[in-house]
Design a protein around this motif. Structure first.
Motif, PDB file in Angstrom:
ATOM      1  N   GLY A   1      44.936  36.159  37.913  1.00 29.41           N
ATOM      2  CA  GLY A   1      44.613  36.809  36.646  1.00 29.41           C
ATOM      3  C   GLY A   1      43.779  35.978  35.687  1.00 29.41           C
ATOM      4  N   HIS A   2      43.725  34.688  35.903  1.00 33.15           N
ATOM      5  CA  HIS A   2      42.942  33.873  34.947  1.00 33.15           C
ATOM      6  C   HIS A   2      41.436  34.044  35.144  1.00 33.15           C
ATOM      7  CE1 HIS A   2      42.208  31.102  38.233  1.00 33.15           C
ATOM      8  NE2 HIS A   2      43.504  30.824  38.351  1.00 33.15           N
ATOM      9  N   LYS A   3      41.027  34.644  36.273  1.00 33.28           N
ATOM     10  CA  LYS A   3      39.608  34.937  36.569  1.00 33.28           C
ATOM     11  C   LYS A   3      38.715  33.707  36.495  1.00 33.28           C
ATOM     12  CE  LYS A   3      40.886  39.196  36.851  1.00 33.28           C
ATOM     13  NZ  LYS A   3      41.284  39.653  38.186  1.00 33.28           N
ATOM     14  N   GLY A   4      39.295  32.561  36.678  1.00 36.34           N
ATOM     15  CA  GLY A   4      38.491  31.331  36.666  1.00 36.34           C
ATOM     16  C   GLY A   4      38.287  30.752  35.278  1.00 36.34           C
ATOM     17  N   LYS A   5      38.789  31.477  34.238  1.00 30.83           N
ATOM     18  CA  LYS A   5      38.650  30.947  32.863  1.00 30.83           C
ATOM     19  C   LYS A   5      39.736  29.914  32.641  1.00 30.83           C
ATOM     20  CE  LYS A   5      36.428  34.762  30.522  1.00 30.83           C
ATOM     21  NZ  LYS A   5      37.015  35.983  31.139  1.00 30.83           N
ATOM     22  N   SER A   6      39.388  28.922  31.835  1.00 29.78           N
ATOM     23  CA  SER A   6      40.247  27.756  31.796  1.00 29.78           C
ATOM     24  C   SER A   6      41.294  27.749  30.691  1.00 29.78           C
ATOM     25  CB  SER A   6      39.360  26.530  31.653  1.00 29.78           C
ATOM     26  OG  SER A   6      40.026  25.456  32.206  1.00 29.78           O
ATOM     27  N   LEU A   7      42.559  27.640  31.073  1.00 25.67           N
ATOM     28  CA  LEU A   7      43.615  27.273  30.117  1.00 25.67           C
ATOM     29  C   LEU A   7      43.967  25.817  30.394  1.00 25.67           C
ATOM     30  CD1 LEU A   7      46.218  30.200  30.085  1.00 25.67           C
ATOM     31  CD2 LEU A   7      44.673  29.524  28.259  1.00 25.67           C
ATOM     32  N   LEU A   8      44.149  25.549  31.679  1.00 20.80           N
ATOM     33  CA  LEU A   8      44.587  24.224  32.104  1.00 20.80           C
ATOM     34  C   LEU A   8      43.396  23.327  32.440  1.00 20.80           C
ATOM     35  CD1 LEU A   8      47.093  22.525  32.976  1.00 20.80           C
ATOM     36  CD2 LEU A   8      46.810  23.486  35.256  1.00 20.80           C
ATOM     37  N   GLY A   9      42.370  23.913  32.985  1.00 22.59           N
ATOM     38  CA  GLY A   9      41.191  23.124  33.373  1.00 22.59           C
ATOM     39  C   GLY A   9      40.871  23.225  34.855  1.00 22.59           C
ATOM     40  N   ALA A  10      41.833  23.760  35.634  1.00 24.70           N
ATOM     41  CA  ALA A  10      41.622  23.773  37.089  1.00 24.70           C
ATOM     42  C   ALA A  10      41.326  25.183  37.613  1.00 24.70           C
ATOM     43  CB  ALA A  10      42.869  23.220  37.771  1.00 24.70           C
ATOM     44  N   GLU A  11      41.303  26.176  36.713  1.00 27.04           N
ATOM     45  CA  GLU A  11      41.280  27.575  37.147  1.00 27.04           C
ATOM     46  C   GLU A  11      40.028  27.958  37.938  1.00 27.04           C
ATOM     47  OE1 GLU A  11      42.213  26.444  34.286  1.00 27.04           O
ATOM     48  OE2 GLU A  11      43.973  27.489  33.526  1.00 27.04           O
ATOM     49  N   LYS A  12      38.912  27.320  37.640  1.00 29.85           N
ATOM     50  CA  LYS A  12      37.662  27.695  38.309  1.00 29.85           C
ATOM     51  C   LYS A  12      37.794  27.602  39.837  1.00 29.85           C
ATOM     52  CE  LYS A  12      32.776  27.010  37.590  1.00 29.85           C
ATOM     53  NZ  LYS A  12      31.740  26.042  37.350  1.00 29.85           N
ATOM     54  N   GLY A  13      38.497  26.608  40.290  1.00 31.92           N
ATOM     55  CA  GLY A  13      38.644  26.408  41.734  1.00 31.92           C
ATOM     56  C   GLY A  13      39.894  27.041  42.308  1.00 31.92           C
ATOM     57  N   ASP A  14      40.601  27.799  41.495  1.00 24.22           N
ATOM     58  CA  ASP A  14      41.861  28.395  41.939  1.00 24.22           C
ATOM     59  C   ASP A  14      41.602  29.829  42.336  1.00 24.22           C
ATOM     60  OD1 ASP A  14      44.615  28.726  42.358  1.00 24.22           O
ATOM     61  OD2 ASP A  14      44.905  29.488  40.334  1.00 24.22           O
ATOM     62  N   ILE A  15      41.337  30.044  43.630  1.00 24.60           N
ATOM     63  CA  ILE A  15      41.009  31.396  44.085  1.00 24.60           C
ATOM     64  C   ILE A  15      42.142  31.915  44.965  1.00 24.60           C
ATOM     65  CG2 ILE A  15      38.528  30.960  43.934  1.00 24.60           C
ATOM     66  CD1 ILE A  15      38.638  30.815  47.102  1.00 24.60           C
ATOM     67  N   THR A  16      41.890  33.040  45.592  1.00 23.78           N
ATOM     68  CA  THR A  16      42.894  33.576  46.532  1.00 23.78           C
ATOM     69  C   THR A  16      42.198  33.858  47.870  1.00 23.78           C
ATOM     70  OG1 THR A  16      44.633  35.228  46.791  1.00 23.78           O
ATOM     71  CG2 THR A  16      42.608  35.976  45.743  1.00 23.78           C
ATOM     72  N   GLU A  17      42.902  34.531  48.767  1.00 23.95           N
ATOM     73  CA  GLU A  17      42.333  34.706  50.119  1.00 23.95           C
ATOM     74  C   GLU A  17      41.269  35.813  50.113  1.00 23.95           C
ATOM     75  OE1 GLU A  17      46.206  35.237  51.832  1.00 23.95           O
ATOM     76  OE2 GLU A  17      46.180  33.268  52.771  1.00 23.95           O
ATOM     77  N   ILE A  18      40.156  35.565  49.397  1.00 27.08           N
ATOM     78  CA  ILE A  18      39.057  36.543  49.350  1.00 27.08           C
ATOM     79  C   ILE A  18      38.248  36.461  50.643  1.00 27.08           C
ATOM     80  CG2 ILE A  18      38.796  36.650  46.830  1.00 27.08           C
ATOM     81  CD1 ILE A  18      36.598  34.500  47.111  1.00 27.08           C
ATOM     82  N   SER A  19      37.313  37.360  50.791  1.00 30.56           N
ATOM     83  CA  SER A  19      36.487  37.367  51.991  1.00 30.56           C
ATOM     84  C   SER A  19      35.790  36.015  52.159  1.00 30.56           C
ATOM     85  CB  SER A  19      35.483  38.510  51.845  1.00 30.56           C
ATOM     86  OG  SER A  19      34.473  38.376  52.788  1.00 30.56           O
ATOM     87  N   GLY A  20      35.911  35.452  53.326  1.00 27.73           N
ATOM     88  CA  GLY A  20      35.274  34.149  53.611  1.00 27.73           C
ATOM     89  C   GLY A  20      36.184  32.963  53.354  1.00 27.73           C
ATOM     90  N   ALA A  21      37.286  33.207  52.616  1.00 26.88           N
ATOM     91  CA  ALA A  21      38.171  32.091  52.245  1.00 26.88           C
ATOM     92  C   ALA A  21      39.277  31.865  53.275  1.00 26.88           C
ATOM     93  CB  ALA A  21      38.771  32.332  50.868  1.00 26.88           C
ATOM     94  N   ASP A  22      39.288  32.684  54.346  1.00 25.32           N
ATOM     95  CA  ASP A  22      40.278  32.554  55.416  1.00 25.32           C
ATOM     96  C   ASP A  22      41.680  32.954  54.916  1.00 25.32           C
ATOM     97  OD1 ASP A  22      40.984  32.099  58.014  1.00 25.32           O
ATOM     98  OD2 ASP A  22      40.548  29.961  58.055  1.00 25.32           O
ATOM     99  N   VAL A  23      42.640  32.942  55.803  1.00 26.65           N
ATOM    100  CA  VAL A  23      44.015  33.349  55.482  1.00 26.65           C
ATOM    101  C   VAL A  23      44.917  32.238  56.006  1.00 26.65           C
ATOM    102  CG1 VAL A  23      45.815  35.063  55.971  1.00 26.65           C
ATOM    103  CG2 VAL A  23      43.442  35.796  55.679  1.00 26.65           C
ATOM    104  N   LEU A  24      45.704  31.655  55.116  1.00 25.66           N
ATOM    105  CA  LEU A  24      46.418  30.426  55.515  1.00 25.66           C
ATOM    106  C   LEU A  24      47.250  30.592  56.788  1.00 25.66           C
ATOM    107  CD1 LEU A  24      47.215  27.500  55.176  1.00 25.66           C
ATOM    108  CD2 LEU A  24      48.879  28.164  53.447  1.00 25.66           C
ATOM    109  N   TYR A  25      48.053  31.625  56.857  1.00 26.95           N
ATOM    110  CA  TYR A  25      48.948  31.690  58.019  1.00 26.95           C
ATOM    111  C   TYR A  25      48.392  32.561  59.151  1.00 26.95           C
ATOM    112  CZ  TYR A  25      51.753  29.142  54.818  1.00 26.95           C
ATOM    113  OH  TYR A  25      52.162  28.176  53.937  1.00 26.95           O
ATOM    114  N   ASN A  26      47.095  32.827  59.053  1.00 26.02           N
ATOM    115  CA  ASN A  26      46.409  33.439  60.202  1.00 26.02           C
ATOM    116  C   ASN A  26      44.996  32.867  60.217  1.00 26.02           C
ATOM    117  OD1 ASN A  26      46.133  34.977  62.409  1.00 26.02           O
ATOM    118  ND2 ASN A  26      45.698  36.890  61.317  1.00 26.02           N
TER     119      ASN A  26
END
Ligand SMILES: Cc1ncc(COP(=O)(O)O)c(C=O)c1O
Length: 441
Positions: free
Chosen positions: A24-49
């Motif tokens: 939900g942070h959409k990469g906008k910073s509260l903490l400073g690390a949000e930009k690199g905090d993504i989810t399993e989007i297309s191309g990002a692979d799936v951890l347990y598969n």
């Protein structure tokens, strides 16, 4: 060393596109690390598969560690321990695991979730709850004495105080009985990178877990489930086993840091030997000055405060004055952990501070005793029972519901389903525990 996860996320973040996806942070910073905090989007692979960038990165880690296969966890060794237990128990009726009694509480929770009964091996000459100083012969004897072969042998090495077991000899015994050896190596990821390579997989374990965040430079939560040649049969099931207990939202910050650790380790391989030598030197210097160190783990410095004639409050004062925070300090021991990220000045600072601490003659404390405790019900039954919290003084003969630990090191004094004895009560007092969860009568 390539860093496929980091490369993908950086490229994605630099695009500054519309993030119509979680988080939900959409990469906008509260903490400073949000930009690199993504989810399993297309191309990002799936951890347990994993079949893309995560798989590539895991394969890089596997090569570095010299394993048959390596899987990432973003939920610590705790997740890997449950997954390893599942893998050895799957398809078995009434599974049992022969385990050293200094197991971390996660092991007990894993047993409860999976209906596994631990068969404990108790320490013989240990001086602390965290230590279970057993030899390969002790494991041999324990295995010989069982009517039913356990589905695995489970040991913790290194332990929290820095004691390492002879994994190679224990693995040889396990091979003889045809039982897989699982090692909780949460504290020993770096052991693969010192000259002697003391990593459990190299020493013959079927599987082990390493917390990359404890001794390598990963963010907290980053860990590995490693499978060795002797555990090949478990490799296909490992992803399923991890996903059974894991969140479906793995942290890409942690995954990126695991990815970067591969490059960091490869680049700084020489540094591992340097750190080992520096810690060894401090240990020798301290011992020459009347301190007593325990353990044989290369990156850990553990002082026996009683035998060193140091009061913990005096040490706490000196550490505070010098801006040093140690891993653990209680009445009996102080634990200092170093890594390749420790600055050169850190080693000196710790050594000088320790040498400056005021000595005070200390009387030996009561010998540590830890005898077999009566099991009244299964771990699972006890954890699932109605329970109540009582003071330790009212707990004699009651049945423990939740494993009772002091944290750190989170090693249970009494395990769920066991009857509390006078000796348990003495140990609760020794480790500062006032209340305990017991099964309702
Ligand atoms: C011996 C041992 N095993 C397992 C764990 C759990 O590791 P993690 O915090 O990576 O889940 C710990 C944590 O302190 C530990 O000390």
């Amino acid at each position: 060393m390539q860093t496929p996860i980091v490369d993908f996320v950086r490229k994605y973040a630099d695009k500054n596109g519309v993030r119509a996806h979680m988080p939900g942070h959409k990469g906008k910073s509260l903490l400073g690390a949000e930009k690199g905090d993504i989810t399993e989007i297309s191309g990002a692979d799936v951890l347990y598969n994993a079949s893309g960038i995560i798989k590539q990165s895991q394969d890089n880690a596997s090569k570095l560690f010299g394993t048959y296969a390596t899987f990432y966890s973003t939920e610590g060794s705790s997740l890997c321990i449950k997954a390893m237990l599942y893998l050895v128990a799957k398809g078995k009726r009434n599974p049992t695991v022969l385990a050293l009694r200094n197991a971390h509480k996660t092991f007990v929770y894993g047993c409860a979730l999976l209906g596994i009964e631990p068969v404990w091996v108790y320490p013989k000459n240990s001086e602390h709850l965290c230590e279970c100083n057993v030899s390969a012969d002790d494991i041999d004897e324990a295995l010989k004495s069982l009517d039913k072969k356990p589905f695995a042998v489970y040991v913790t090495s290194p332990d929290y105080l820095g004691n390492m077991l002879d994994i190679q000899s224990i693995a040889t015994v396990c091979d003889r009985y045809g039982v897989p050896l699982i090692v909780d190596n949460a504290h020993g990821a770096y052991l693969a990178f010192i000259k002697e390579n003391e990593h459990p997989i190299k020493k013959g374990a079927a599987m082990c877990c390493d917390s990359a965040h404890k001794t390598l430079s990963a963010l907290t939560g980053g860990a590995y489930l490693h499978i060795g040649d002797k555990g090949k049969v478990f490799a296909d099931g490992a992803k399923n086993a991890l996903s059974l207990f894991a969140s479906t939202s793995p942290s890409y910050l942690i995954l990126q840091s695991l990815d970067l650790v591969n490059a960091d380790v490869e680049k700084n391989l020489k540094r591992f030997e340097e750190v080992k030598e520096r810690v060894k030197k401090i240990r020798i210097n301290l011992e020459n000055n009347g301190f007593v160190c325990v353990g044989n783990e290369p990156f850990k410095l553990t002082l026996d405060l009683v035998k060193s004639n140091v009061l913990s409050e005096n040490l706490a004062y000196v550490l505070d004055k010098n801006g040093i925070e140690c891993e653990m300090l209680d009445n009996e021991y102080a634990v200092f952990m170093f890594s390749t990220a420790s600055k050169d000045s850190d080693f000196k600072c710790v050594q000088n501070a320790l040498l400056s601490v005021q000595k005070t003659e200390r009387k030996p404390i009561l010998a540590f005793e830890f005898n077999k405790i009566e099991r009244v019900m299964s771990v699972r039954e006890a954890i699932m029972s109605e329970s109540e919290r009582v003071s330790v003084s009212a707990s004699l003969n009651r049945v423990c519901a939740s494993p009772t630990v002091s944290c750190p090191p989170a090693v249970p004094i009494v395990v769920s389903g066991e009857r509390i004895t006078q000796q348990s009560i003495a140990l609760f007092a020794r480790y500062g525990i006032d209340e305990i969860e017991v099964v309702k009568e």
